[in-house]
Design a protein around this motif. Structure first.
Motif, PDB file in Angstrom:
ATOM      1  N   ALA A 196      15.701 -51.727   0.169  1.00  0.00           N
ATOM      2  CA  ALA A 196      16.781 -51.008  -0.504  1.00  0.00           C
ATOM      3  C   ALA A 196      16.519 -50.907  -2.007  1.00  0.00           C
ATOM      4  O   ALA A 196      16.785 -49.879  -2.632  1.00  0.00           O
ATOM      5  N   ASN A 234      20.586 -44.162   1.443  1.00  0.00           N
ATOM      6  CA  ASN A 234      20.938 -44.784   0.183  1.00  0.00           C
ATOM      7  C   ASN A 234      21.826 -43.788  -0.576  1.00  0.00           C
ATOM      8  O   ASN A 234      21.410 -42.661  -0.811  1.00  0.00           O
ATOM      9  N   LEU A 241      23.511 -49.724   2.005  1.00  0.00           N
ATOM     10  CA  LEU A 241      22.987 -48.594   2.768  1.00  0.00           C
ATOM     11  C   LEU A 241      23.983 -48.173   3.841  1.00  0.00           C
ATOM     12  O   LEU A 241      24.716 -49.005   4.381  1.00  0.00           O
TER      13      LEU A 241
END
Length: 277
Positions: A226, A275, A257
């Protein structure tokens, strides 16, 4: 020369780990099965004591049972060629070995000679990852392929217009195989290196992160994935069973996310997360 076959019954979460350990002992090829893993080595190089030492190391973490069989001399290349049939993913992707003729009806013709690496498209997790990729615009997008194996996901990304494409694997033979397959597919721009997620430059950012590994690695590394993603980017993951999807989903949402895609096949699962832009 005769070969020794080592049949391991174990949790699929440990198949990749045992593959790496046995490769260090000289095992030359591996096949993932419903029960676990089959590994092959030339008979004179087989050291059962060394194998037992590896199994004892992981026994406290997971149950492992193994069986050893001596295989008669045979033409392994011929048998591999006979058993490796091209596969089709949707209407757009055909995955074949170099000894198969191309089929111009498919938009993406992927040539994959797997050697010891996992990821020919024949396994459900790889096929689902390819299907997910087909639904995402790759043109001009930066891609990171985590634990790339044969390089099949990175190669499709490059064919779909992604650039740059970076792939890595912990195993030297997998890196060499991915590089060879990239060359077979005229994807010279794909950069493949040996290492782990810790070796990825933390200042780099990617529009797509692809990770077909296993549950334990994903749970440990999703926060890192991420952090490497651009706003509006996607994380595609697989390598775990459907009953583990809730844990993967929770970890991804924990780091911001959002779930946007899911596929299941024969008990295996693949998820896509976005994202926020």
């Amino acid at each position: 020369m005769n070969y020794t076959e080592l049949k391991l019954t174990l949790s699929p979460d440990y198949a990749d780990i045992l593959t790496a350990e046995l490769a260090e002992l000289g095992f030359e090829s591996f096949v993932e099965t419903d029960e676990g893993l089959n590994a092959y080595i030339v008979e004179p190089d087989f050291d059962e004591a060394a194998v037992q030492e590896v199994i004892d190391r992981y026994a406290p973490q997971t149950a492992i049972v193994y069986e050893v069989t001596s295989l008669e001399k045979r033409n392994w290349n011929a048998e591999w060629e006979q058993s490796y049939q091209p596969i089709e993913v949707g209407q757009a992707v055909r995955v074949r070995a170099s000894f198969h003729e191309p089929n111009p009806a498919f938009q993406f013709d992927l040539v994959i000679n797997p050697k010891m690496s996992f990821g020919t498209g024949h396994h459900e997790t790889t096929a689902m990852m390819l299907e997910h990729q087909l639904g995402i615009d790759h043109a001009g997008k930066s891609v990171l392929d985590v634990g790339s194996g044969t390089g099949i996901l990175a190669i499709l990304a490059a064919h779909m217009g992604a650039t740059p494409v970076v792939a890595f694997d912990i195993e030297e033979w997998a890196v060499e195989n991915a590089q060879e397959n990239a060359a077979l597919n005229d994807c010279a721009a794909i950069r493949v290196f040996q290492g782990t997620i810790a070796d990825v430059d933390t200042t780099d950012r990617y529009d797509l992160v692809l990770a077909n590994i296993n549950r334990n690695v994903l749970l440990a590394e999703i926060p890192t994935y991420a952090a490497l993603m651009n706003p509006g980017g996607y994380l595609l993951v697989s390598g775990f069973y459907e009953h583990d999807a809730a844990d993967i989903d929770a970890k991804a949402q924990e780091v911001g996310l959002s779930p946007v895609g899911r596929k299941t096949q024969n008990g295996w699962c693949s998820l896509v997360f976005a994202n926020p832009a």
